[in-house]
Design a protein around this motif. Structure first.
Motif, PDB file in Angstrom:
ATOM      1  N   MET A 107       0.830  -1.208   0.000  1.00  0.00           N
ATOM      2  CA  MET A 107       0.000   0.000   0.000  1.00  0.00           C
ATOM      3  C   MET A 107       0.866   1.261   0.000  1.00  0.00           C
ATOM      4  O   MET A 107       0.779   2.085  -0.908  1.00  0.00           O
ATOM      5  N   THR A 108       1.735   1.396   1.020  1.00  0.00           N
ATOM      6  CA  THR A 108       2.569   2.604   1.085  1.00  0.00           C
ATOM      7  C   THR A 108       3.520   2.653  -0.115  1.00  0.00           C
ATOM      8  O   THR A 108       3.760   3.719  -0.689  1.00  0.00           O
ATOM      9  N   GLY A 109       4.047   1.517  -0.509  1.00  0.00           N
ATOM     10  CA  GLY A 109       4.957   1.481  -1.659  1.00  0.00           C
ATOM     11  C   GLY A 109       4.261   1.938  -2.937  1.00  0.00           C
ATOM     12  O   GLY A 109       4.849   2.667  -3.748  1.00  0.00           O
ATOM     13  N   VAL A 110       3.035   1.523  -3.120  1.00  0.00           N
ATOM     14  CA  VAL A 110       2.269   1.936  -4.307  1.00  0.00           C
ATOM     15  C   VAL A 110       2.031   3.445  -4.276  1.00  0.00           C
ATOM     16  O   VAL A 110       2.193   4.146  -5.283  1.00  0.00           O
ATOM     17  N   PHE A 111       1.692   3.962  -3.088  1.00  0.00           N
ATOM     18  CA  PHE A 111       1.506   5.412  -2.936  1.00  0.00           C
ATOM     19  C   PHE A 111       2.811   6.169  -3.227  1.00  0.00           C
ATOM     20  O   PHE A 111       2.824   7.142  -3.999  1.00  0.00           O
ATOM     21  N   LEU A 112       3.903   5.738  -2.607  1.00  0.00           N
ATOM     22  CA  LEU A 112       5.167   6.478  -2.758  1.00  0.00           C
ATOM     23  C   LEU A 112       5.635   6.502  -4.213  1.00  0.00           C
ATOM     24  O   LEU A 112       6.071   7.549  -4.714  1.00  0.00           O
ATOM     25  N   CYS A 113       5.542   5.366  -4.891  1.00  0.00           N
ATOM     26  CA  CYS A 113       6.017   5.316  -6.283  1.00  0.00           C
ATOM     27  C   CYS A 113       5.093   6.125  -7.186  1.00  0.00           C
ATOM     28  O   CYS A 113       5.562   6.843  -8.077  1.00  0.00           O
ATOM     29  N   ALA A 114       3.776   6.035  -6.943  1.00  0.00           N
ATOM     30  CA  ALA A 114       2.843   6.841  -7.750  1.00  0.00           C
ATOM     31  C   ALA A 114       3.115   8.325  -7.528  1.00  0.00           C
ATOM     32  O   ALA A 114       3.157   9.115  -8.479  1.00  0.00           O
ATOM     33  N   ARG A 115       3.328   8.716  -6.275  1.00  0.00           N
ATOM     34  CA  ARG A 115       3.549  10.132  -5.980  1.00  0.00           C
ATOM     35  C   ARG A 115       4.823  10.653  -6.641  1.00  0.00           C
ATOM     36  O   ARG A 115       4.809  11.719  -7.274  1.00  0.00           O
ATOM     37  N   GLU A 116       5.897   9.901  -6.499  1.00  0.00           N
ATOM     38  CA  GLU A 116       7.164  10.387  -7.080  1.00  0.00           C
ATOM     39  C   GLU A 116       7.086  10.423  -8.598  1.00  0.00           C
ATOM     40  O   GLU A 116       7.541  11.377  -9.228  1.00  0.00           O
ATOM     41  N   ALA A 117       6.520   9.360  -9.205  1.00  0.00           N
ATOM     42  CA  ALA A 117       6.382   9.357 -10.673  1.00  0.00           C
ATOM     43  C   ALA A 117       5.545  10.550 -11.107  1.00  0.00           C
ATOM     44  O   ALA A 117       5.888  11.271 -12.048  1.00  0.00           O
ATOM     45  N   ALA A 118       4.432  10.772 -10.400  1.00  0.00           N
ATOM     46  CA  ALA A 118       3.522  11.851 -10.791  1.00  0.00           C
ATOM     47  C   ALA A 118       4.173  13.224 -10.642  1.00  0.00           C
ATOM     48  O   ALA A 118       3.913  14.121 -11.451  1.00  0.00           O
ATOM     49  N   ARG A 119       5.019  13.385  -9.628  1.00  0.00           N
ATOM     50  CA  ARG A 119       5.687  14.688  -9.484  1.00  0.00           C
ATOM     51  C   ARG A 119       6.471  15.032 -10.760  1.00  0.00           C
ATOM     52  O   ARG A 119       6.437  16.167 -11.242  1.00  0.00           O
ATOM     53  N   HIS A 120       7.145  14.038 -11.309  1.00  0.00           N
ATOM     54  CA  HIS A 120       7.918  14.285 -12.533  1.00  0.00           C
ATOM     55  C   HIS A 120       6.994  14.417 -13.752  1.00  0.00           C
ATOM     56  O   HIS A 120       7.234  15.240 -14.631  1.00  0.00           O
ATOM     57  N   MET A 121       5.940  13.596 -13.793  1.00  0.00           N
ATOM     58  CA  MET A 121       4.997  13.678 -14.921  1.00  0.00           C
ATOM     59  C   MET A 121       4.293  15.030 -14.931  1.00  0.00           C
ATOM     60  O   MET A 121       4.091  15.639 -15.986  1.00  0.00           O
ATOM     61  N   LEU A 122       3.916  15.528 -13.752  1.00  0.00           N
ATOM     62  CA  LEU A 122       3.239  16.828 -13.664  1.00  0.00           C
ATOM     63  C   LEU A 122       4.193  17.946 -14.066  1.00  0.00           C
ATOM     64  O   LEU A 122       3.820  18.860 -14.817  1.00  0.00           O
TER      65      LEU A 122
END
Ligand SMILES: NC(=O)c1ccc[n+]([C@@H]2O[C@H](COP(=O)([O-])OP(=O)(O)OC[C@H]3O[C@@H](n4cnc5c(N)ncnc54)[C@H](O)[C@@H]3O)[C@@H](O)[C@H]2O)c1
Length: 245
Positions: A107-122
């Motif tokens: 759960m936390t791993g999915v959140f952390l990776c999504a958040r970091e990826a999204a920061r760069h995508m945004l």
């Protein structure tokens, strides 16, 4: 007329695969590379140019790994957010430490990776695609054995997928998930090596068979590419009909 299959290609794009050293992550990493992506694997003990040792539950490690991807490749277009574990025990025997371990990765791993990826995508303005790995056990409280931390965290992945899809929809990040049935990988070795358990899975599954890693490739390529341009917040079951029952 444009080739209808061209929408499935990832030429010139950078795809990060978590849990890319084994099982589903490995076949998807190979498939992404085959359709033109530069693929970076994150896994616990990975090493090499495009294979980084990352614990997805470690915030600083995940952040640093994405920064390394940016420094090396300059972009992140696709995240296959897939690393996951299971501790299968009756709930009365499951310790808090075991519960926390599964929550941290699934759960936390999915959140952390999504958040970091999204920061760069945004920041890029180009958006991107995130494909999470849920499970049929994100929808079902049944199955073969008690597995509460897995079922709880995969249920969380299902709704995290929907919530992130809505949050980022206008910014061009699509978030979807796959929900596989039992697939023959190291994660399920204890199950798939038991003829009795395999027979029970076959009985429980309308199509009457267990999955192979290749069974998930088409679905992930669809969700990770322009082929699914108007699809977001969707959980695609790859389950031989299990959830249709
Ligand atoms: N195999 C199945 O039947 C099945 C069914 C439904 C869902 N899933 C899900 O698919 C995903 C992949 O599972 P698999 O079957 O390929 O398992 P696997 O054990 O073959 O591969 C998982 C990979 O994730 C890595 N990993 C584990 N913890 C990590 C961490 N903290 N940080 C980074 N990497 C980590 C492992 O080292 C391994 O390489 C998981 O999320 C799993 O829950 C699997």
């Amino acid at each position: 007329m444009t080739d209808p299959l061209s929408g499935f290609r990832l030429d010139g794009e950078v795809a990060v695969v978590t849990g890319g050293a084994s099982g589903l992550g490995r076949v998807v990493a190979d498939a992404f590379a085959a359709v033109g992506a530069r693929v970076v694997n994150f896994d616990l003990a990975a090493s090499g140019d495009d294979a980084y040792a990352v614990d997805v539950a470690d915030e600083a490690g995940v952040k640093a790994a994405f920064e390394k991807v940016m420094a090396r490749h300059g972009r992140v277009d696709v995240l296959f957010n897939n690393a996951g574990i299971a501790i299968r025990k009756p709930t009365a025997e499951l310790s808090l430490a075991e519960w926390n371990t599964v929550v941290a990765v699934n759960m936390t791993g999915v959140f952390l990776c999504a958040r970091e990826a999204a920061r760069h995508m945004l920041a890029s303005g180009r958006g991107g695609r995130i494909v999470n790995t849920a499970s049929i056990m994100g929808f079902s409280g049944g199955g073969l054995y008690p597995n509460i931390s897995y079922q709880a965290t995969k249920g969380a992945v299902v709704n995290m997928t929907r919530a992130l899809a809505i949050e980022w929809a206008r910014q061009g990040i699509r978030v979807n998930a796959i929900a596989p049935t039992w697939i023959r990988t190291p994660l399920t070795r204890g199950i798939t090596e038991s003829p009795e358990l395999v027979r029970r899975i076959e009985q429980m599954t309308p199509m009457g068979r267990i999955g192979e890693p290749d069974d998930i490739v088409g679905a992930v390529l669809f969700l990770a590419s322009r082929a699914s341009a108007l699809v977001t917040g969707h959980i695609l079951a790859i389950d031989g009909g299990f959830l249709a029952q």
